[in-house]
Design an enzyme around this catalytic site. Structure first.
Site, PDB file in Angstrom:
ATOM      1  N   TYR A   1       0.837  -1.206   0.000  1.00  0.00           N
ATOM      2  CA  TYR A   1       0.000   0.000   0.000  1.00  0.00           C
ATOM      3  C   TYR A   1       0.877   1.264   0.000  1.00  0.00           C
ATOM      4  CZ  TYR A   1      -3.750   3.223   1.452  1.00  0.00           C
ATOM      5  OH  TYR A   1      -4.654   4.261   1.531  1.00  0.00           O
TER       6      TYR A   1
ATOM      7  N   GLY B   1       3.177   1.372  -3.035  1.00  0.00           N
ATOM      8  CA  GLY B   1       2.327   1.504  -4.230  1.00  0.00           C
ATOM      9  C   GLY B   1       1.864   2.941  -4.399  1.00  0.00           C
TER      10      GLY B   1
ATOM     11  N   VAL C   1     -12.217   3.539  13.867  1.00  0.00           N
ATOM     12  CA  VAL C   1     -13.506   4.175  14.152  1.00  0.00           C
ATOM     13  C   VAL C   1     -14.647   3.171  13.972  1.00  0.00           C
ATOM     14  CG1 VAL C   1     -15.128   5.972  13.443  1.00  0.00           C
ATOM     15  CG2 VAL C   1     -12.693   6.501  13.603  1.00  0.00           C
ATOM     16  N   SER C   2     -14.645   2.464  12.835  1.00  0.00           N
ATOM     17  CA  SER C   2     -15.735   1.503  12.602  1.00  0.00           C
ATOM     18  C   SER C   2     -15.650   0.344  13.597  1.00  0.00           C
ATOM     19  CB  SER C   2     -15.710   1.003  11.155  1.00  0.00           C
ATOM     20  OG  SER C   2     -14.404   0.645  10.773  1.00  0.00           O
TER      21      SER C   2
ATOM     22  N   GLN D   1      -1.172   5.749  21.554  1.00  0.00           N
ATOM     23  CA  GLN D   1      -0.821   6.208  20.211  1.00  0.00           C
ATOM     24  C   GLN D   1      -1.917   7.166  19.715  1.00  0.00           C
ATOM     25  OE1 GLN D   1      -1.957   3.220  20.994  1.00  0.00           O
ATOM     26  NE2 GLN D   1      -2.693   2.024  19.262  1.00  0.00           N
TER      27      GLN D   1
ATOM     28  N   ARG E   1      -4.053   9.510  16.733  1.00  0.00           N
ATOM     29  CA  ARG E   1      -4.527   9.595  15.355  1.00  0.00           C
ATOM     30  C   ARG E   1      -5.326  10.891  15.207  1.00  0.00           C
ATOM     31  NH1 ARG E   1      -1.502   6.086  15.120  1.00  0.00           N
ATOM     32  NH2 ARG E   1      -1.693   3.988  14.260  1.00  0.00           N
TER      33      ARG E   1
ATOM     34  N   PRO F   1       2.150   2.998  12.956  1.00  0.00           N
ATOM     35  CA  PRO F   1       2.734   4.279  13.377  1.00  0.00           C
ATOM     36  C   PRO F   1       2.250   4.711  14.763  1.00  0.00           C
ATOM     37  CG  PRO F   1       1.355   4.545  11.397  1.00  0.00           C
ATOM     38  CD  PRO F   1       1.279   3.110  11.789  1.00  0.00           C
TER      39      PRO F   1
ATOM     40  N   ARG G   1       0.113  10.150  14.220  1.00  0.00           N
ATOM     41  CA  ARG G   1      -0.232  10.548  12.865  1.00  0.00           C
ATOM     42  C   ARG G   1      -1.080  11.809  12.956  1.00  0.00           C
ATOM     43  NH1 ARG G   1       2.230   8.486   9.310  1.00  0.00           N
ATOM     44  NH2 ARG G   1       1.243   6.599   8.562  1.00  0.00           N
TER      45      ARG G   1
HETATM   46  N1  LIG Z   1     -10.528   6.468   4.013  1.00  0.00           N
HETATM   47  C1  LIG Z   1      -9.354   6.947   4.404  1.00  0.00           C
HETATM   48  O1  LIG Z   1      -9.177   7.274   5.573  1.00  0.00           O
HETATM   49  C2  LIG Z   1      -8.238   7.130   3.408  1.00  0.00           C
HETATM   50  C3  LIG Z   1      -7.019   7.643   3.870  1.00  0.00           C
HETATM   51  C4  LIG Z   1      -5.973   7.811   2.976  1.00  0.00           C
HETATM   52  C5  LIG Z   1      -6.153   7.521   1.642  1.00  0.00           C
HETATM   53  N2  LIG Z   1      -7.348   7.039   1.218  1.00  0.00           N
HETATM   54  C6  LIG Z   1      -7.473   6.699  -0.203  1.00  0.00           C
HETATM   55  O2  LIG Z   1      -8.719   7.099  -0.705  1.00  0.00           O
HETATM   56  C7  LIG Z   1      -9.193   6.140  -1.647  1.00  0.00           C
HETATM   57  C8  LIG Z   1     -10.578   5.665  -1.251  1.00  0.00           C
HETATM   58  O3  LIG Z   1     -10.515   5.078   0.028  1.00  0.00           O
HETATM   59  P1  LIG Z   1     -11.817   4.493   0.757  1.00  0.00           P
HETATM   60  O4  LIG Z   1     -11.627   4.675   2.200  1.00  0.00           O
HETATM   61  O5  LIG Z   1     -13.023   5.025   0.110  1.00  0.00           O
HETATM   62  O6  LIG Z   1     -11.632   2.943   0.466  1.00  0.00           O
HETATM   63  P2  LIG Z   1     -12.675   1.887  -0.111  1.00  0.00           P
HETATM   64  O7  LIG Z   1     -12.033   0.557  -0.009  1.00  0.00           O
HETATM   65  O8  LIG Z   1     -14.002   2.061   0.528  1.00  0.00           O
HETATM   66  O9  LIG Z   1     -12.798   2.315  -1.619  1.00  0.00           O
HETATM   67  C9  LIG Z   1     -11.898   1.910  -2.626  1.00  0.00           C
HETATM   68  C10 LIG Z   1     -12.712   1.571  -3.865  1.00  0.00           C
HETATM   69  O10 LIG Z   1     -11.811   1.192  -4.908  1.00  0.00           O
HETATM   70  C11 LIG Z   1     -12.342   0.027  -5.539  1.00  0.00           C
HETATM   71  N3  LIG Z   1     -11.212  -0.684  -6.160  1.00  0.00           N
HETATM   72  C12 LIG Z   1     -10.192  -1.321  -5.544  1.00  0.00           C
HETATM   73  N4  LIG Z   1      -9.340  -1.820  -6.446  1.00  0.00           N
HETATM   74  C13 LIG Z   1      -9.836  -1.496  -7.681  1.00  0.00           C
HETATM   75  C14 LIG Z   1      -9.421  -1.740  -9.006  1.00  0.00           C
HETATM   76  N5  LIG Z   1      -8.305  -2.428  -9.268  1.00  0.00           N
HETATM   77  N6  LIG Z   1     -10.189  -1.268 -10.025  1.00  0.00           N
HETATM   78  C15 LIG Z   1     -11.327  -0.574  -9.771  1.00  0.00           C
HETATM   79  N7  LIG Z   1     -11.776  -0.316  -8.527  1.00  0.00           N
HETATM   80  C16 LIG Z   1     -11.040  -0.778  -7.490  1.00  0.00           C
HETATM   81  C17 LIG Z   1     -13.011  -0.744  -4.422  1.00  0.00           C
HETATM   82  O11 LIG Z   1     -13.936  -1.697  -4.886  1.00  0.00           O
HETATM   83  C18 LIG Z   1     -13.661   0.396  -3.631  1.00  0.00           C
HETATM   84  O12 LIG Z   1     -14.929   0.726  -4.138  1.00  0.00           O
HETATM   85  C19 LIG Z   1      -8.165   5.028  -1.711  1.00  0.00           C
HETATM   86  O13 LIG Z   1      -7.310   5.234  -2.809  1.00  0.00           O
HETATM   87  C20 LIG Z   1      -7.399   5.199  -0.418  1.00  0.00           C
HETATM   88  O14 LIG Z   1      -6.068   4.749  -0.544  1.00  0.00           O
HETATM   89  C21 LIG Z   1      -8.385   6.820   2.072  1.00  0.00           C
END
Ligand SMILES: NC(=O)c1ccc[n+]([C@@H]2O[C@H](COP(=O)([O-])OP(=O)(O)OC[C@H]3O[C@@H](n4cnc5c(N)ncnc54)[C@H](O)[C@@H]3O)[C@@H](O)[C@H]2O)c1
Length: 352
Positions: A144, A147, A187-188, A208, A210, A273, A276
């Site tokens: 993650y 990536g 949270v959830s 810790q 957040r 961590p 944060r």
């Molecule tokens: N929620 C947070 O606190 C948070 C924090 C930092 C970064 N982000 C980033 O925000 C974005 C959304 O996060 P989220 O919390 O809504 O997560 P989430 O898992 O609810 O949503 C991610 C979505 O991407 C889709 N997905 C995954 N792989 C895919 C692929 N290969 N092709 C098409 N769709 C794909 C999933 O089905 C899902 O609907 C992510 O990129 C995440 O890294 C979220």
């Protein structure tokens, strides 16, 4: 009216973004492979004349005509991104190449949902955008963290090399309705455990810290970032700088739910961590943005969502039992099924 592509639009953040973009009058194409996303998150948008939903995996190229792209596709919680780490890296890296290629061909502006995890386990606190981070390249979170770092690199190379108009948001821990109930996020986890009267599991000693940003604040910042002038690329931190210990979060959830659950301490996972907190000085200055929703207010809305969800689950369970010709004993608690609500095996961390 702009034609806007939202990848990962069926997920937690993406579904809120689709909603807000439609409300702003735009035409929204949501693309998702439904790995962690869910059609229920979008049920209220299906049938809207300016909304379209397409099943597609962004590790494969996509040929559509759009004006703006929000790239959110990527599982965001450890339990999900560690389920198939190779696919996680492919989603960030191949996915970025595919959506950037699309932006290059169409001339669309493109925003990357990056993450505070690019800072890894930081030596400085809070982390400004110019801090390069301290990330383990070979750990279980690396699919993650690395990536997302590589995706940022690709965004900046497409900008430098091909003039693609990019925006990079580094998102810090965000919460709100439509979070996954069992993905191991703190949270959830706490809310579901409190509502079910289960023990509240705290990893480590709870000291810790957040920061927690409510989803509406986050979406507002992302849309403001997309609207900035072409010469502003970011990266820009987006989050709520209010810092809380995990123990404080747990006691707030207990108070707001009125639950009598006990707090139970468990071993802290590797690479988790200790602190944060976003430095949002740049977001304040460039986006004129400041989070508006206090933690208690955001938690109340989130608790309301989970209450409804758990109730719907109980009703579905009762209906399923009725279909099987079984009846519940009067003394039996009407609790959701273990399979849907238990904590995932090896639930690993309590971070974004
Ligand atoms: N929620 C947070 O606190 C948070 C924090 C930092 C970064 N982000 C980033 O925000 C974005 C959304 O996060 P989220 O919390 O809504 O997560 P989430 O898992 O609810 O949503 C991610 C979505 O991407 C889709 N997905 C995954 N792989 C895919 C692929 N290969 N092709 C098409 N769709 C794909 C999933 O089905 C899902 O609907 C992510 O990129 C995440 O890294 C979220």
């Amino acid at each position: 009216m702009k034609r806007i592509l939202v990848t990962g639009g069926a997920g937690f953040l993406g579904s809120h973004l689709c909603e807000r973009l439609l409300a702003a009058g735009d035409d929204v194409l949501c693309v998702d492979n439904f790995f962690t996303g869910n059609k229920d998150n979008l049920a209220h948008l299906v049938g809207h004349p300016r909304f379209e939903l397409m099943r597609h995996d962004i590790t494969f190229p996509l040929y559509v005509e759009v004006d703006e792209i929000y790239n959110l596709a990527c599982p965001a919680s450890p339990v999900h991104y560690q389920y198939d780490p190779v696919q996680t890296t492919k989603t960030s890296v191949h996915g970025a190449i595919n959506v950037l290629g699309l932006a290059k061909r169409t001339g669309a502006k493109i925003l990357q949902a990056s993450t505070s995890e690019v800072y890894g386990d930081p030596e400085i606190h809070p982390q400004p955008e110019h801090y390069w981070g301290r990330v383990n390249p070979v750990g279980i979170r690396s699919c993650y963290d690395e990536g997302k770092r590589c995706a940022e690199t690709l965004f900046f190379d497409y900008w430098r090399q091909h003039g693609v108009r990019i925006k990079v948001a580094r998102i810090f821990n965000t919460y709100g309705p439509r979070m996954h109930p069992n993905d191991g996020r703190v949270v959830s986890n706490f809310i579901v455990q409190a509502l079910l009267g289960h023990d509240i599991t705290i990893y480590g000693d709870g000291s810790q810290t957040r920061s927690f940003c409510y989803v509406d604040d986050l979406i507002e910042a992302m849309m403001r970032l997309m609207a900035t002038a072409d010469d502003f690329t970011g990266p820009v931190n987006i989050g709520n700088p209010g810092e809380f210990t995990i123990h404080e979060l747990a006691t707030t959830v207990l108070r707001l739910t009125g639950s009598g659950s006990a707090l139970v301490l468990k071993t802290l996972p590797m690479d988790d961590p200790k602190q944060r907190q976003p430095d949002i000085g740049l977001a304040r200055q460039v986006l004129g943005w400041e989070p508006q929703i206090e933690l208690a207010a955001g938690l109340e809305k989130t608790i309301g969502y989970f209450r409804e969800r758990l109730l719907a689950q109980q009703i579905a369970d009762l209906a399923a039992l009725a279909r099987l010709g079984k009846t519940l004993q009067p003394a039996m608690p009407a609790a959701p099924t273990e399979t849907t609500l238990e904590q995932p095996a090896g639930s690993l961390a309590q971070t974004a």
